[in-house]
Design an enzyme around this catalytic site. Structure first.
Site, PDB file in Angstrom:
ATOM      1  N   VAL A 132       2.213   4.016  -6.348  1.00  0.00           N
ATOM      2  CA  VAL A 132       1.971   5.202  -5.036  1.00  0.00           C
ATOM      3  C   VAL A 132       3.148   4.864  -3.581  1.00  0.00           C
ATOM      4  O   VAL A 132       3.215   5.114  -2.975  1.00  0.00           O
ATOM      5  CB  VAL A 132       0.069   4.774  -4.595  1.00  0.00           C
ATOM      6  N   ASP A 133       1.931   3.193  -3.526  1.00  0.00           N
ATOM      7  CA  ASP A 133       2.856   2.960  -2.283  1.00  0.00           C
ATOM      8  C   ASP A 133       4.639   2.797  -2.374  1.00  0.00           C
ATOM      9  O   ASP A 133       5.594   3.053  -1.161  1.00  0.00           O
ATOM     10  CB  ASP A 133       2.605   1.512  -2.343  1.00  0.00           C
TER      11      ASP A 133
HETATM   12  N1  AR6 Z   1       0.881  10.550  -6.731  1.00  0.00           N
HETATM   13  C1  AR6 Z   1      -0.151  10.402  -7.217  1.00  0.00           C
HETATM   14  N2  AR6 Z   1      -0.860   8.916  -7.739  1.00  0.00           N
HETATM   15  C2  AR6 Z   1       0.106   7.568  -8.248  1.00  0.00           C
HETATM   16  C3  AR6 Z   1       1.733   8.495  -8.299  1.00  0.00           C
HETATM   17  C4  AR6 Z   1       1.692   9.638  -6.800  1.00  0.00           C
HETATM   18  N3  AR6 Z   1       3.645   9.622  -6.672  1.00  0.00           N
HETATM   19  N4  AR6 Z   1       1.918   7.010  -8.482  1.00  0.00           N
HETATM   20  C5  AR6 Z   1       1.431   6.647  -9.091  1.00  0.00           C
HETATM   21  N5  AR6 Z   1       0.627   6.853  -9.114  1.00  0.00           N
HETATM   22  P1  AR6 Z   1      -1.029   1.837  -8.002  1.00  0.00           P
HETATM   23  P2  AR6 Z   1      -2.845   0.069  -7.332  1.00  0.00           P
HETATM   24  C6  AR6 Z   1      -0.868   6.434  -9.576  1.00  0.00           C
HETATM   25  O1  AR6 Z   1      -0.688   1.168  -9.119  1.00  0.00           O
HETATM   26  O2  AR6 Z   1      -3.182  -0.003  -8.792  1.00  0.00           O
HETATM   27  C7  AR6 Z   1       1.844  -1.233  -5.823  1.00  0.00           C
HETATM   28  O3  AR6 Z   1       2.614  -1.954  -5.838  1.00  0.00           O
HETATM   29  C8  AR6 Z   1      -1.189   5.817 -10.885  1.00  0.00           C
HETATM   30  O4  AR6 Z   1      -1.024   5.898 -12.007  1.00  0.00           O
HETATM   31  O5  AR6 Z   1      -0.104   2.624  -7.602  1.00  0.00           O
HETATM   32  O6  AR6 Z   1      -3.829  -0.220  -6.260  1.00  0.00           O
HETATM   33  C9  AR6 Z   1       1.501  -2.102  -4.550  1.00  0.00           C
HETATM   34  O7  AR6 Z   1       2.264  -2.369  -3.124  1.00  0.00           O
HETATM   35  C10 AR6 Z   1      -2.597   4.487 -10.451  1.00  0.00           C
HETATM   36  O8  AR6 Z   1      -3.658   5.776 -11.083  1.00  0.00           O
HETATM   37  O9  AR6 Z   1      -1.917   1.344  -6.980  1.00  0.00           O
HETATM   38  C11 AR6 Z   1       0.177  -3.130  -4.556  1.00  0.00           C
HETATM   39  O10 AR6 Z   1       1.048  -4.162  -5.068  1.00  0.00           O
HETATM   40  C12 AR6 Z   1      -2.845   4.905  -9.155  1.00  0.00           C
HETATM   41  O11 AR6 Z   1      -2.259   6.087  -9.012  1.00  0.00           O
HETATM   42  C13 AR6 Z   1       0.136  -2.534  -6.252  1.00  0.00           C
HETATM   43  O12 AR6 Z   1       0.626  -1.739  -6.851  1.00  0.00           O
HETATM   44  C14 AR6 Z   1      -2.693   3.449  -8.498  1.00  0.00           C
HETATM   45  O13 AR6 Z   1      -1.848   3.050  -8.614  1.00  0.00           O
HETATM   46  C15 AR6 Z   1      -1.738  -1.615  -5.948  1.00  0.00           C
HETATM   47  O14 AR6 Z   1      -2.121  -1.453  -7.536  1.00  0.00           O
END
Ligand code: AR6
Length: 171
Positions: A32-33
């Site tokens: 997401v980030d």
């Molecule tokens: N829209 C909605 N959900 C999403 C999107 C999107 N565009 N992209 C991914 N997801 P994550 P975390 C989902 O990894 O576990 C980063 O590198 C994804 O499938 O984004 O909190 C940061 O910089 C999952 O279900 O966040 C940190 O280092 C959910 O969003 C680390 O990842 C969260 O996945 C944070 O990890």
């Protein structure tokens, strides 16, 4: 407050604020980030750098939240929160609860009414989706807030199904 679920990409949401599943550095990453910084453009990163310089020299701790504007995203604000990394050996669920509670407090301070959340910690940080959903939905449901809609934006059919099942059991 209404809790809604959609399957999709959080960067496309036309809401007052989108919550970012950031890391402590606030300087971007994957998931997401990465998507938020890519689509939102360099303004968000510039504000994050300023936050690091002024308020969070050591980084934003897990469980806390802070806002920037949203650059080129259709949303007005990005609320950056740092989820805990999942660990089997230690219960860190209070930190995941805190991410949602603190994000809603920041939303209230911005007078944001419609807020989009991802499944914080349920990607790179390894939290099992059903437990992440239970914590997310129960915390938002219990919060005292002026937010009128908390919209969970789930990436993929499986995440959407898990959130739907958990929400149905909460009602
Ligand atoms: N829209 C909605 N959900 C999403 C999107 C999107 N565009 N992209 C991914 N997801 P994550 P975390 C989902 O990894 O576990 C980063 O590198 C994804 O499938 O984004 O909190 C940061 O910089 C999952 O279900 O966040 C940190 O280092 C959910 O969003 C680390 O990842 C969260 O996945 C944070 O990890």
């Amino acid at each position: 407050m209404e809790i809604t679920l959609v399957q999709g990409d959080i960067t496309e949401q036309r809401v007052d604020a989108v919550v970012n599943a950031a890391n402590s550095s606030l300087l971007g990453g994957g998931g997401v980030d990465g998507a938020i910084h890519r689509r939102g453009g360099p303004e968000i990163l510039a504000e994050c750098r300023a936050l690091r310089a002024d308020r969070y020299a050591g980084g934003l701790p897990a469980g806390q939240a802070v806002a920037t504007t949203a650059g080129r995203l259709p949303a007005r604000w990005v609320i950056h929160t740092v989820g805990p990394v999942y660990a089997k050996s230690e219960d860190r669920s209070h930190l995941l609860t805190s991410c949602y509670a603190e994000s809603l407090k920041v939303a209230d301070s911005l007078a944001a009414r419609v807020v989009a959340f991802p499944a914080v910690s349920a990607g790179v940080y390894g939290w099992p989706m059903d437990d992440a959903a239970r914590i997310a939905l129960a915390t938002v449901r219990a919060a005292g807030t002026r937010v009128t809609e908390a919209r969970f934006v789930l990436f993929g059919a499986e995440a959407y199904r898990v959130f739907s099942d958990v929400l149905a059991r909460l009602d």
